[in-house]
Design a protein around this motif. Structure first.
Motif, PDB file in Angstrom:
ATOM      1  N   ILE A 131     -63.535  21.710  99.609  1.00 43.06           N
ATOM      2  CA  ILE A 131     -63.106  22.689  98.569  1.00 43.06           C
ATOM      3  C   ILE A 131     -62.048  22.063  97.348  1.00 43.06           C
ATOM      4  O   ILE A 131     -62.449  22.121  96.244  1.00 43.06           O
ATOM      5  N   GLU A 132     -61.638  20.828  97.861  1.00 38.86           N
ATOM      6  CA  GLU A 132     -60.943  19.856  96.781  1.00 38.86           C
ATOM      7  C   GLU A 132     -61.969  19.151  95.844  1.00 38.86           C
ATOM      8  O   GLU A 132     -61.909  19.284  94.673  1.00 38.86           O
ATOM      9  N   PHE A 133     -63.194  18.664  96.564  1.00 36.78           N
ATOM     10  CA  PHE A 133     -64.164  18.106  95.972  1.00 36.78           C
ATOM     11  C   PHE A 133     -64.690  18.904  94.938  1.00 36.78           C
ATOM     12  O   PHE A 133     -64.642  18.624  93.819  1.00 36.78           O
ATOM     13  N   PHE A 134     -65.080  19.986  95.314  1.00 40.44           N
ATOM     14  CA  PHE A 134     -66.231  20.972  94.305  1.00 40.44           C
ATOM     15  C   PHE A 134     -65.152  21.524  93.133  1.00 40.44           C
ATOM     16  O   PHE A 134     -65.496  21.803  92.118  1.00 40.44           O
ATOM     17  N   ASN A 135     -64.005  21.762  93.525  1.00 37.97           N
ATOM     18  CA  ASN A 135     -63.045  22.495  92.431  1.00 37.97           C
ATOM     19  C   ASN A 135     -62.935  21.590  91.485  1.00 37.97           C
ATOM     20  O   ASN A 135     -62.514  21.867  90.235  1.00 37.97           O
TER      21      ASN A 135
ATOM     22  N   LYS B  13     -78.964  18.558  91.667  1.00 37.10           N
ATOM     23  CA  LYS B  13     -79.448  19.794  90.981  1.00 37.10           C
ATOM     24  C   LYS B  13     -78.680  21.056  90.952  1.00 37.10           C
ATOM     25  O   LYS B  13     -79.223  21.824  90.149  1.00 37.10           O
ATOM     26  N   THR B  14     -77.767  20.937  91.885  1.00 37.33           N
ATOM     27  CA  THR B  14     -76.869  22.441  91.990  1.00 37.33           C
ATOM     28  C   THR B  14     -76.242  22.830  90.869  1.00 37.33           C
ATOM     29  O   THR B  14     -75.041  21.832  90.518  1.00 37.33           O
ATOM     30  N   ARG B  15     -76.316  23.837  90.233  1.00 35.15           N
ATOM     31  CA  ARG B  15     -75.345  24.167  89.099  1.00 35.15           C
ATOM     32  C   ARG B  15     -74.630  25.127  89.354  1.00 35.15           C
ATOM     33  O   ARG B  15     -73.426  25.465  88.585  1.00 35.15           O
ATOM     34  N   TYR B  16     -74.642  25.913  90.480  1.00 36.40           N
ATOM     35  CA  TYR B  16     -73.963  27.007  91.006  1.00 36.40           C
ATOM     36  C   TYR B  16     -73.840  27.003  92.728  1.00 36.40           C
ATOM     37  O   TYR B  16     -74.612  27.165  93.030  1.00 36.40           O
ATOM     38  N   LEU B  17     -72.448  26.756  92.956  1.00 39.83           N
ATOM     39  CA  LEU B  17     -72.361  26.655  94.443  1.00 39.83           C
ATOM     40  C   LEU B  17     -71.296  27.836  94.780  1.00 39.83           C
ATOM     41  O   LEU B  17     -70.089  27.718  94.241  1.00 39.83           O
ATOM     42  N   ASP B  18     -71.480  28.907  95.390  1.00 38.60           N
ATOM     43  CA  ASP B  18     -70.826  30.019  95.704  1.00 38.60           C
ATOM     44  C   ASP B  18     -69.632  29.462  96.681  1.00 38.60           C
ATOM     45  O   ASP B  18     -69.927  28.618  97.582  1.00 38.60           O
ATOM     46  N   ASN B  19     -68.377  30.123  96.593  1.00 37.27           N
ATOM     47  CA  ASN B  19     -67.442  29.668  97.297  1.00 37.27           C
ATOM     48  C   ASN B  19     -67.554  29.745  98.789  1.00 37.27           C
ATOM     49  O   ASN B  19     -67.097  29.078  99.770  1.00 37.27           O
ATOM     50  N   ASP B  20     -68.648  30.695  99.197  1.00 39.84           N
ATOM     51  CA  ASP B  20     -68.770  30.854 100.812  1.00 39.84           C
ATOM     52  C   ASP B  20     -69.522  29.824 101.147  1.00 39.84           C
ATOM     53  O   ASP B  20     -69.156  29.432 102.425  1.00 39.84           O
ATOM     54  N   ILE B  21     -70.398  29.103 100.393  1.00 39.17           N
ATOM     55  CA  ILE B  21     -70.866  28.016 100.971  1.00 39.17           C
ATOM     56  C   ILE B  21     -69.933  26.825 101.228  1.00 39.17           C
ATOM     57  O   ILE B  21     -70.057  25.957 102.139  1.00 39.17           O
ATOM     58  N   ILE B  22     -69.196  26.609 100.197  1.00 43.20           N
ATOM     59  CA  ILE B  22     -68.351  25.416 100.302  1.00 43.20           C
ATOM     60  C   ILE B  22     -67.204  25.624 101.552  1.00 43.20           C
ATOM     61  O   ILE B  22     -66.945  24.713 102.303  1.00 43.20           O
TER      62      ILE B  22
END
Length: 527
Positions: A516-520, A474-483
């Protein structure tokens, strides 16, 4: 614009009687010539009312600027130098409008706007109580807790008993009785009572009372308890009341600082008033805010050029307009013409109006803004609404308008941060199987750095031998700090025997080696 003149004309008369003492009182509190307040009221009604897109807003000199004006006149070396700052401030407001800065007003929470209306209602009531009983030590138009006389709002009320003026008190109660009778009984009996408004009848009764008791030392009303409009001896003396800016002071840096201060404060007060009046409007008209800034800026340029105070849209006059049935901008425009005509033709008659009658009118206005039911409704909406509401009200009553709004907004932001902290994820412990705790964590639609603390706390509290199911579908925005938090957590899980199953729109991944690699690699519209 003339479609609703049967509503607008009576409303304009009420607004006129409300605006008249306020224009004079604010000028007095600002340390400016009395006539400057009337100029601002006239320009606010005719010019700003004509240019504005607001159907029910009324503009004029504002009490919130009185302290700024008082300080600036002394700092800049005279009223003519100050007028240069008013003109420049108006030009800056026009630029704000052209840059579409009017959207700022929409970023204030509804609870703060409602608190502003209620707080102003309470201030109106508290400030008018002394005037109602004939204790006129403080000028009309003051709205700060500490008054120019050195008293505060409550000490002035406590001192009423030693300073009651019998005549003012009697006509004050008569005026209040007329207003209540008119609004609660007579207005429902026939159209004539809707066309002729109660405030007009109350004012006429006050003038009649003054003439009948002039020679009576006990029940009469002295001049200091009456409206005080400047009375010119001739047309030349009337023109002599206008002041003109000294543009030789334009090179003074303090003039520019004052101009920006006026532009910012006046624009903010106007935008907040626009938001508030639109909420009060029973017909739910929406005011174009950028156009409002253009209108206010133009009004301030003209007001400054002929000796007037700075102008904003004013909630007291606007709410009086709404409560009196005003429907279009014609009401504001007519009220401006009434001010102009009256100060030219009948200033002597205006000076026979008892201040206590006008106080009675404002007491009714204040009560309608701060009804007890408003407090009950806000409490029922929950703590996220009533805490910013009450903070705003308290700040306005015990400090002033801008401080109260700033405090309410600050608390509103804190509430948002708290809820953002709480709503960043959902943690669900499902069962315990194969010797491992099975825990499911579902991230919210938007997760920002505000949520770092909550997520880090939950991850660090996971016991050893845990199977964590992390759902980001359901997540549409995930801040880099969380990653980065997840990336760091990936190194800790091995020591604590924690297995992670990442569920995303692209499938299920067991113990991903790099978040980091996965979400990018994910699409832009999803986390």
């Amino acid at each position: 614009m003339f479609k609703h003149i049967k509503n607008d004309l009576p409303a304009s008369i009420v607004v006129f009687f409300v605006a008249l003492p306020l224009c004079l009182g604010i000028a007095l509190a600002s340390g400016a010539p009395l006539f400057s307040g009337l100029i601002a009221g006239i320009i606010g009604g005719i010019v700003v009312g004509g240019l504005s897109g607001s159907k029910i807003g009324v503009s004029g000199p504002a009490a919130g600027l009185a302290a700024i004006v008082l300080t600036a006149i002394g700092t800049l070396g005279g009223y003519e130098n100050f007028l240069v700052a008013v003109v420049l401030g108006g030009i800056i407001q026009v630029i704000f409008g052209a840059l579409k800065a009017g959207i700022i007003g929409y970023y204030f929470p509804s609870s703060v706007i409602k608190g502003m209306l209620t707080g102003i209602g309470i201030i109106i009531i508290l400030k008018q109580i002394p005037h109602f009983f004939g204790y006129d030590a403080e000028a009309e138009g003051a709205d700060s807790f500490i008054e120019a006389s050195g008293e505060n709002t409550f000490s002035a009320i406590l001192n009423i008993t030693d300073n009651i003026t019998l005549g003012s008190t009697i006509i004050g109660f008569i005026g209040l009785g007329i207003l209540l009778l008119w609004s609660n009984v007579l207005s429902k009996k026939g159209k004539v009572f809707q066309i002729i408004q109660g405030p007009l009848v109350a004012v006429v009764a006050g003038i009649v009372y003054y003439f009948f008791t002039t020679e009576n030392s006990k029940y009469g009303i002295n001049s200091e308890h009456l409206v005080s409009v400047p009375v010119p001896d001739s047309f030349d003396s009337f023109l002599g009341q206008f002041s003109f800016p000294n543009f030789g002071a334009i090179t003074n840096p303090q003039v520019w600082v004052t101009a920006f201060t006026i532009a910012l404060v006046a624009s903010l007060e106007t935008l907040l008033c626009v938001e508030a009046t639109d909420k009060l409007d029973p017909h739910k008209n929406v005011t174009p805010t950028n156009r409002e800034l253009l209108a206010q800026g133009t009004g301030n340029v003209i007001s400054g050029l002929i000796g007037g105070l700075p102008i904003t849209q004013v909630i007291v006059r606007s709410s009086a307009n709404i409560q009196s049935g005003g429907r279009t901008k014609l009401s504001a425009i007519i009220h401006g013409f009434l001010l102009l005509i009256s100060v030219i033709l009948i200033p002597t008659l205006l000076n026979k109006i008892p201040l206590s009658v006008l106080a009675a009118i404002l007491l009714v206005v204040g009560y309608k803004l701060a009804k007890p039911t408003v407090f009950k409704e806000m409490v029922q909406l929950g703590w996220k609404q009533w805490i910013p509401f009450f903070v705003t009200v308290i700040g306005i009553v015990f400090a002033d308008l801008l401080i109260g709004i700033a405090l309410g907004l600050a608390v509103g932001i804190v509430v948002i941060l708290i809820k953002s902290f709480q709503n960043s994820h959902f943690l669900h412990i499902e069962d315990k199987s194969n010797g491992k705790h099975r825990i499911k964590m579902t991230l919210a639609e938007e997760v920002t750095f505000f949520n770092k603390g909550a997520i880090l706390k939950e991850l660090d509290s996971l016991p050893k031998d845990t199977f964590l199911e992390l759902d980001v579908r359901k997540t549409r925005y995930l801040d880099n700090d969380i990653i980065e938090i997840l990336e760091d957590f990936a190194f800790k899980v091995k020591e604590r025997n924690i297995d992670i199953q990442l569920i995303s729109e692209r499938g299920i991944v067991e113990n991903p080696p790099s978040y980091i690699e996965f979400f990018n690699l994910r699409p832009k519209k999803s986390a």
